[in-house]
Design a protein around this motif. Sequence first.
Motif, PDB file in Angstrom:
ATOM      1  N   LYS A   1      -8.268   4.697  -4.883  1.00  0.00           N
ATOM      2  CA  LYS A   1      -7.212   3.686  -4.815  1.00  0.00           C
ATOM      3  C   LYS A   1      -7.775   2.317  -4.433  1.00  0.00           C
ATOM      4  O   LYS A   1      -7.368   1.290  -4.986  1.00  0.00           O
TER       5      LYS A   1
ATOM      6  N   SER B   1      -4.909   2.364   2.485  1.00  0.00           N
ATOM      7  CA  SER B   1      -3.986   3.025   1.561  1.00  0.00           C
ATOM      8  C   SER B   1      -2.559   3.066   2.095  1.00  0.00           C
ATOM      9  O   SER B   1      -1.607   2.911   1.338  1.00  0.00           O
ATOM     10  N   GLU B   2      -2.392   3.275   3.395  1.00  0.00           N
ATOM     11  CA  GLU B   2      -1.060   3.290   4.012  1.00  0.00           C
ATOM     12  C   GLU B   2      -1.223   3.145   5.516  1.00  0.00           C
ATOM     13  O   GLU B   2      -2.290   3.411   6.060  1.00  0.00           O
TER      14      GLU B   2
ATOM     15  N   LEU C   1      -1.754  -0.277   0.487  1.00  0.00           N
ATOM     16  CA  LEU C   1      -1.566  -0.028  -0.934  1.00  0.00           C
ATOM     17  C   LEU C   1      -0.259   0.682  -1.268  1.00  0.00           C
ATOM     18  O   LEU C   1       0.154   0.666  -2.430  1.00  0.00           O
ATOM     19  N   ASP C   2       0.414   1.256  -0.286  1.00  0.00           N
ATOM     20  CA  ASP C   2       1.711   1.856  -0.565  1.00  0.00           C
ATOM     21  C   ASP C   2       2.816   0.797  -0.639  1.00  0.00           C
ATOM     22  O   ASP C   2       3.941   1.103  -1.024  1.00  0.00           O
TER      23      ASP C   2
ATOM     24  N   GLN D   1      -8.341   8.053  -1.348  1.00  0.00           N
ATOM     25  CA  GLN D   1      -8.251   6.707  -0.776  1.00  0.00           C
ATOM     26  C   GLN D   1      -9.331   5.800  -1.360  1.00  0.00           C
ATOM     27  O   GLN D   1      -9.095   4.623  -1.624  1.00  0.00           O
TER      28      GLN D   1
END
Length: 135
Positions: free
Chosen positions: A25, A73-74, A104-105, A22
């Motif tokens: 990313k 991240s999600e 980010l997804d 994470q």
Amino acid sequence: MNHKKAIAYIRVSTTHQDVERQRIKFKEYCKNNNLQANEEIIDFGISGAKSDRPGYLRLQALTGKDADILVVSELSRLSRQEEILETINIIQNIVYNGLSLIFLDAPNKIYEAHSTLDITAVSYTHLTLPTICSV
């Protein structure tokens, strides 16, 4: 050049998991989008269903004075609430407090700061509606 400031929220639910994926990313997203990676708020080894997570409580207190955007991240890293409206409320509170929010997804959907969340515009990649009935 004056870069916008970004804060990451990173969570793993067990102490056997690693936050590094994470973190990478987040840093890549900031670099690719000319954002200044200001801070990482981390909840390590804590379920997303718990609302008393220290990092989660910290991010609920963030405002636009702290950063311009919150990067996650999600959705499952932010919340594992069973009630969809609770999750939507979490997103609304973040943007109401002056932070844009991105998962980010689904990087093409940014929930803009100070906006009213349109429930019909919430990305369906983030929310899974419960099954009403089965055949």
